[in-house]
Design a protein around this motif. Structure first.
Motif: not given
Length: 193
Positions: A78-85
């Motif tokens: 719960e330190s970051a949320c990363h998505w590939a576009v």
């Protein structure tokens, strides 16, 4: 020592479920990063513009793979949320958008983004930023999102303005780039009750 405020987001607010894929219209998708994306990430980080604004380069696919593992672990911690576009089929990486430096107590995060050279100027980044901001503020429970960029980065400023991030000020000599210190714009969006 007891807190005098109730946390905006409690632990487990993010990682109690799997990271969602977020569709954008009928042609783009934000999805969690896959190990198979390492080659695309390594290629993108050979681009001089990416290196200049993001202060990094990938020397190998293995290094890019390590980054992807770090990005994926951000959801669990719960330190970051990363998505590939990606394109609607989910195969071709067009960019990245993330929420970083998450502070659950205040419901705050910093948004970061980039696009591949061939995807620039087509609205990919602004649409991805708008979708993640909408998810964060309207669905996930965040109260405030910040978007910072060098005052010299005109494209990032346009994205911030286009996606409703109000300019709040200039942080003087806030980030060291390869060419020296840069003043940084601070933009933000807040949850509208």
């Amino acid at each position: 020592m007891p807190s005098l405020v109730t946390p905006v987001m409690s632990p487990g607010s993010i990682n109690s479920s799997s990271q969602p894929s977020l569709p954008i219209d009928d042609d783009l998708l934000l999805r969690p990063w896959l190990s198979s994306d390492a080659g695309a990430v390594a290629r993108v980080f050979q681009d001089r513009a990416i290196q200049f604004w993001h202060l990094r380069k990938a020397d190998s696919e293995d290094e890019a793979q390590e980054w992807i593992e770090q990005w994926r672990s951000g959801w669990e911690s719960e330190s970051a949320c990363h998505w590939a576009v990606v394109d609607v089929d989910g195969d071709r990486v067009l960019g990245r958008v993330s929420l970083q430096s998450i502070i659950l107590v205040g419901g705050q995060a910093e948004i970061s983004c980039w696009t591949t050279p061939e995807s620039r100027g087509k609205g990919v980044c602004s649409r991805a930023v708008a979708r993640v901001a909408s998810w964060a503020l309207e669905e996930a429970g965040f109260n405030r999102l910040e978007l910072g960029h060098s005052t010299a980065n005109v494209a990032s400023c346009r994205i911030a303005e286009k996606t409703g991030f109000a300019l709040e000020g200039v942080r003087r000599q806030a980030l060291l780039h390869a060419d020296g210190w840069h003043d940084m714009h601070l933009h933000a969006r807040v949850h509208e009750a």
